[in-house]
Design a protein around this motif. Structure first.
Motif, PDB file in Angstrom:
ATOM      1  N   VAL A 194       3.292 -14.739  13.177  1.00  8.25           N
ATOM      2  CA  VAL A 194       4.053 -15.448  14.215  1.00  8.25           C
ATOM      3  C   VAL A 194       4.807 -16.604  13.562  1.00  8.25           C
ATOM      4  CG1 VAL A 194       3.913 -16.734  16.378  1.00  8.25           C
ATOM      5  CG2 VAL A 194       2.373 -14.811  15.961  1.00  8.25           C
ATOM      6  N   ALA A 195       6.098 -16.677  13.811  1.00  9.80           N
ATOM      7  CA  ALA A 195       6.941 -17.693  13.172  1.00  9.80           C
ATOM      8  C   ALA A 195       6.490 -19.106  13.541  1.00  9.80           C
ATOM      9  CB  ALA A 195       8.394 -17.481  13.582  1.00  9.80           C
TER      10      ALA A 195
ATOM     11  N   GLU B 278       6.234 -24.918  16.927  1.00 12.65           N
ATOM     12  CA  GLU B 278       6.931 -26.200  17.021  1.00 12.65           C
ATOM     13  C   GLU B 278       7.703 -26.311  18.333  1.00 12.65           C
ATOM     14  OE1 GLU B 278       9.337 -26.149  13.547  1.00 12.65           O
ATOM     15  OE2 GLU B 278       7.662 -26.420  12.160  1.00 12.65           O
ATOM     16  N   SER B 279       8.315 -25.212  18.733  1.00 16.16           N
ATOM     17  CA  SER B 279       9.073 -25.230  19.996  1.00 16.16           C
ATOM     18  C   SER B 279       8.148 -25.448  21.184  1.00 16.16           C
ATOM     19  CB  SER B 279       9.831 -23.920  20.167  1.00 16.16           C
ATOM     20  OG  SER B 279      10.749 -23.723  19.109  1.00 16.16           O
TER      21      SER B 279
ATOM     22  N   LEU C 299       7.889 -28.708  23.890  1.00  8.80           N
ATOM     23  CA  LEU C 299       8.006 -28.560  25.337  1.00  8.80           C
ATOM     24  C   LEU C 299       6.856 -29.218  26.091  1.00  8.80           C
ATOM     25  CD1 LEU C 299       9.191 -24.838  25.548  1.00  8.80           C
ATOM     26  CD2 LEU C 299      10.550 -26.886  26.028  1.00  8.80           C
ATOM     27  N   GLY C 300       5.909 -29.787  25.351  1.00 12.07           N
ATOM     28  CA  GLY C 300       4.816 -30.513  25.978  1.00 12.07           C
ATOM     29  C   GLY C 300       3.498 -29.762  26.038  1.00 12.07           C
ATOM     30  N   MET C 301       3.441 -28.576  25.457  1.00 17.90           N
ATOM     31  CA  MET C 301       2.182 -27.839  25.432  1.00 17.90           C
ATOM     32  C   MET C 301       1.212 -28.477  24.436  1.00 17.90           C
ATOM     33  SD  MET C 301       3.181 -23.785  25.491  1.00 17.90           S
ATOM     34  CE  MET C 301       3.966 -23.027  26.916  1.00 17.90           C
ATOM     35  N   ASN C 302      -0.087 -28.401  24.765  1.00 19.66           N
ATOM     36  CA  ASN C 302      -1.080 -28.826  23.772  1.00 19.66           C
ATOM     37  C   ASN C 302      -1.432 -27.636  22.882  1.00 19.66           C
ATOM     38  OD1 ASN C 302      -3.026 -27.208  25.181  1.00 19.66           O
ATOM     39  ND2 ASN C 302      -3.434 -28.927  26.579  1.00 19.66           N
TER      40      ASN C 302
ATOM     41  N   VAL D  62       1.356 -18.582  23.561  1.00 17.63           N
ATOM     42  CA  VAL D  62       2.458 -18.289  22.637  1.00 17.63           C
ATOM     43  C   VAL D  62       2.004 -17.463  21.444  1.00 17.63           C
ATOM     44  CG1 VAL D  62       4.256 -19.287  21.167  1.00 17.63           C
ATOM     45  CG2 VAL D  62       3.655 -20.401  23.326  1.00 17.63           C
ATOM     46  N   ILE D  63       0.976 -17.933  20.747  1.00 13.73           N
ATOM     47  CA  ILE D  63       0.600 -17.298  19.479  1.00 13.73           C
ATOM     48  C   ILE D  63      -0.251 -16.045  19.695  1.00 13.73           C
ATOM     49  CG2 ILE D  63      -0.620 -17.635  17.298  1.00 13.73           C
ATOM     50  CD1 ILE D  63       0.077 -20.593  17.465  1.00 13.73           C
ATOM     51  N   LEU D  64      -1.328 -16.172  20.478  1.00 13.90           N
ATOM     52  CA  LEU D  64      -2.267 -15.050  20.618  1.00 13.90           C
ATOM     53  C   LEU D  64      -1.638 -13.771  21.171  1.00 13.90           C
ATOM     54  CD1 LEU D  64      -5.822 -16.260  21.729  1.00 13.90           C
ATOM     55  CD2 LEU D  64      -5.141 -15.044  19.665  1.00 13.90           C
ATOM     56  N   PRO D  65      -0.819 -13.845  22.236  1.00 16.48           N
ATOM     57  CA  PRO D  65      -0.237 -12.587  22.730  1.00 16.48           C
ATOM     58  C   PRO D  65       0.555 -11.831  21.672  1.00 16.48           C
ATOM     59  CG  PRO D  65       0.055 -14.338  24.335  1.00 16.48           C
ATOM     60  CD  PRO D  65      -0.460 -14.987  23.089  1.00 16.48           C
ATOM     61  N   GLN D  66       1.322 -12.559  20.872  1.00 16.16           N
ATOM     62  CA  GLN D  66       2.106 -11.915  19.823  1.00 16.16           C
ATOM     63  C   GLN D  66       1.224 -11.447  18.676  1.00 16.16           C
ATOM     64  OE1 GLN D  66       6.103 -13.854  19.064  1.00 16.16           O
ATOM     65  NE2 GLN D  66       5.067 -15.532  20.121  1.00 16.16           N
ATOM     66  N   ALA D  67       0.257 -12.280  18.292  1.00 17.74           N
ATOM     67  CA  ALA D  67      -0.616 -11.930  17.174  1.00 17.74           C
ATOM     68  C   ALA D  67      -1.443 -10.688  17.472  1.00 17.74           C
ATOM     69  CB  ALA D  67      -1.534 -13.108  16.841  1.00 17.74           C
ATOM     70  N   VAL D  68      -1.955 -10.605  18.703  1.00 14.55           N
ATOM     71  CA  VAL D  68      -2.773  -9.456  19.081  1.00 14.55           C
ATOM     72  C   VAL D  68      -1.944  -8.182  19.064  1.00 14.55           C
ATOM     73  CG1 VAL D  68      -4.050  -8.403  20.981  1.00 14.55           C
ATOM     74  CG2 VAL D  68      -4.474 -10.780  20.379  1.00 14.55           C
ATOM     75  N   SER D  69      -0.709  -8.258  19.586  1.00 15.93           N
ATOM     76  CA  SER D  69       0.146  -7.073  19.605  1.00 15.93           C
ATOM     77  C   SER D  69       0.518  -6.622  18.200  1.00 15.93           C
ATOM     78  CB  SER D  69       1.400  -7.348  20.432  1.00 15.93           C
ATOM     79  OG  SER D  69       2.193  -8.351  19.820  1.00 15.93           O
TER      80      SER D  69
END
Length: 219
Positions: A112-113, A118-119, A123-126, A134-141
């Protein structure tokens, strides 16, 4: 081929197959949880925990499952840790599979890039939200091909459970061969039942991988 023998002992194989499936999928489920935890620890580079995970992965991947089962089933009772054979089988499969799943998930996480993290932070996410949404859905796929290969590998590894007196498919086949010398019939049933268990898993993995690719993940 003695079809009367096959018909007579088919229920015995069905019972053994159910035991194999129950232990196999329980071990796979535990290995997924353990592997994901180890992958996240490696991804965030936790100083002490990362070293512990690295030692665990090297130890698990470089020792046979049979040796691990012997240690759990015969070794741990020497220090007062008693458990049933079925529990030992699940624990052994989880111990071995956790390391393989950890490497599969780690490769997905690292694919995952960094700009996406960073984006999301901008946007205010912790960090928890970034990992979850963001990361897990892409990483799992991305990890699906390696994940499914590991699932099939672990289900096939259940064939060594007969060494700790679990009446799985391999135990049943060897027992019937020893009693009646019906090698062809016993092995035929063994192959058929392993195909019944593993083919649907393989087909499901291919469909899942294709669906995620069409959805835009894992490209």
């Amino acid at each position: 081929m003695n079809w009367e023998f096959i018909a007579k002992y088919l229920p015995l194989y069905q019972k053994a197959a159910w035991l194999t499936v129950r232990i196999g999928f329980a071990g796979v489920a535990c290995s997924v949880i353990l592997g994901l935890l180890c992958a996240v620890i490696q991804y965030y580079k936790a100083p002490v925990l990362r070293r512990i995970v690295s030692v665990y992965i090297e130890l698990s991947r470089n020792t046979p499952l049979l040796v691990q089962l012997f240690f759990i089933y015969y070794g741990l009772p020497k220090i007062g840790i008693q458990s049933q054979a079925e529990t030992c089988g699940i624990a052994g499969l989880a111990f071995l599979g956790g390391s393989y799943m950890a490497e599969a998930f780690r490769s997905g996480l690292e694919a995952v890039a960094e700009i996406q993290t960073e984006s999301a932070l901008s946007l205010g996410m912790n960090h928890y939200q970034v990992m979850r949404y963001v990361i897990l859905p892409q990483a799992v796929s991305i990890s699906v091909p390696a994940f499914m290969a590991n699932v099939i590998f672990l289900l096939k590894e259940t064939s060594v459970f007969s060494a700790i007196s679990l009446m799985d498919l391999m135990f049943t086949a060897k027992d019937l061969i020893g009693l009646y010398y019906k090698t062809t019939e016993s092995l035929f049933l063994l192959v058929v039942f392993y195909l019944i268990i593993l083919l649907p898993v393989s087909i499901l993995g291919s469909l899942l991988e294709r669906r995620l690719r069409y959805a835009g993940f894992g490209a």
